[in-house]
Design an enzyme around this catalytic site. Structure first.
Site, PDB file in Angstrom:
ATOM      1  N   HIS A 274      17.590  21.632 -29.409  1.00 31.58           N
ATOM      2  CA  HIS A 274      17.786  22.736 -28.455  1.00 31.58           C
ATOM      3  C   HIS A 274      18.303  22.234 -27.107  1.00 31.58           C
ATOM      4  O   HIS A 274      18.221  21.051 -26.785  1.00 31.58           O
ATOM      5  CB  HIS A 274      16.476  23.493 -28.251  1.00 31.58           C
ATOM      6  CG  HIS A 274      15.378  22.634 -27.680  1.00 31.58           C
ATOM      7  ND1 HIS A 274      15.320  22.299 -26.349  1.00 31.58           N
ATOM      8  CD2 HIS A 274      14.325  22.028 -28.274  1.00 31.58           C
ATOM      9  CE1 HIS A 274      14.267  21.534 -26.129  1.00 31.58           C
ATOM     10  NE2 HIS A 274      13.647  21.346 -27.290  1.00 31.58           N
TER      11      HIS A 274
ATOM     12  N   GLU B  99       8.290  23.232 -33.537  1.00 29.25           N
ATOM     13  CA  GLU B  99       7.907  21.899 -33.065  1.00 29.25           C
ATOM     14  C   GLU B  99       6.442  21.612 -33.355  1.00 29.25           C
ATOM     15  O   GLU B  99       5.623  22.528 -33.487  1.00 29.25           O
ATOM     16  CB  GLU B  99       8.180  21.778 -31.562  1.00 29.25           C
ATOM     17  CG  GLU B  99       7.769  20.455 -30.928  1.00 29.25           C
ATOM     18  CD  GLU B  99       8.501  19.222 -31.466  1.00 29.25           C
ATOM     19  OE1 GLU B  99       8.338  18.894 -32.653  1.00 29.25           O
ATOM     20  OE2 GLU B  99       9.211  18.572 -30.679  1.00 29.25           O
TER      21      GLU B  99
END
Length: 180
Positions: free
Chosen positions: A9, A84
């Site tokens: 990201h 995550e």
């Protein structure tokens, strides 16, 4: 042979502050949004073709994937297993803290309320096994996080524990892997 591209990201405020984001839902900065759009343009310019983008449910990865999808036209969908790792009590603490670095070396450690490296590896390896078995010649772009990048890399390449612990990619880096 199928391929997987991994994209981390774009930048978040906690990346700038050197804090562990983990499963905490931290948004992209303005620069992070620009990085994501530039990554989409780079994917187009490099002629990378993919059948689908799979992305983490956390907003920083979801927004990155949406920018890439909007620019490339590659369809995107959320994949919960790309979330995550939950670093428990370590989230929002310095990434380079000595105590965290020690805890990170313990693959069975759940970080007091978090998720162990082994648990993370299980869900990511299971996802990659499914992609490999079901995809045939398909190519996927996975948009996720630095912790996920380590596990993805270890799926395709032999790594020592020390190499695993220090492996990481920059925001919006694009890595290519091939299923054998």
């Amino acid at each position: 042979m199928g391929y997987v591209y991994f994209v981390r990201h774009g930048q978040t405020e906690w990346n700038v502050e050197n804090k562990i984001c983990g499963a905490t839902d931290i948004p992209l900065t303005g620069l992070g949004h620009r990085q994501a759009a530039e990554t989409g343009r780079r994917i187009l310019a490099e002629g990378i073709q993919a059948d689908e983008i799979l992305y983490s449910p956390l907003v920083r990865a979801a927004d990155t994937a949406k920018h890439i999808s909007d620019i490339t036209g590659i369809p995107a969908r959320m994949e919960m297993r790309l979330k995550e790792q939950n670093f428990g009590k370590w989230e929002s603490t310095p990434r380079d803290g000595l105590e965290f670095q020690k805890a990170k070396a313990e693959f069975c450690c759940r970080y007091e309320g978090g998720e162990s490296m082994l648990q993370l590896a299980q869900r990511i390896y299971n996802l990659l096994d499914e992609i490999r078995e079901q995809s045939g010649e398909k190519t996927y772009i996975l948009v996720a996080h630095n912790g996920i990048s380590r596990v993805v890399h270890s799926y395709f390449y032999e790594m020592t524990n020390a190499e695993f612990a220090v492996f990481g990619v920059k925001n919006c880096a694009v890595l290519r892997y091939e299923f054998n």
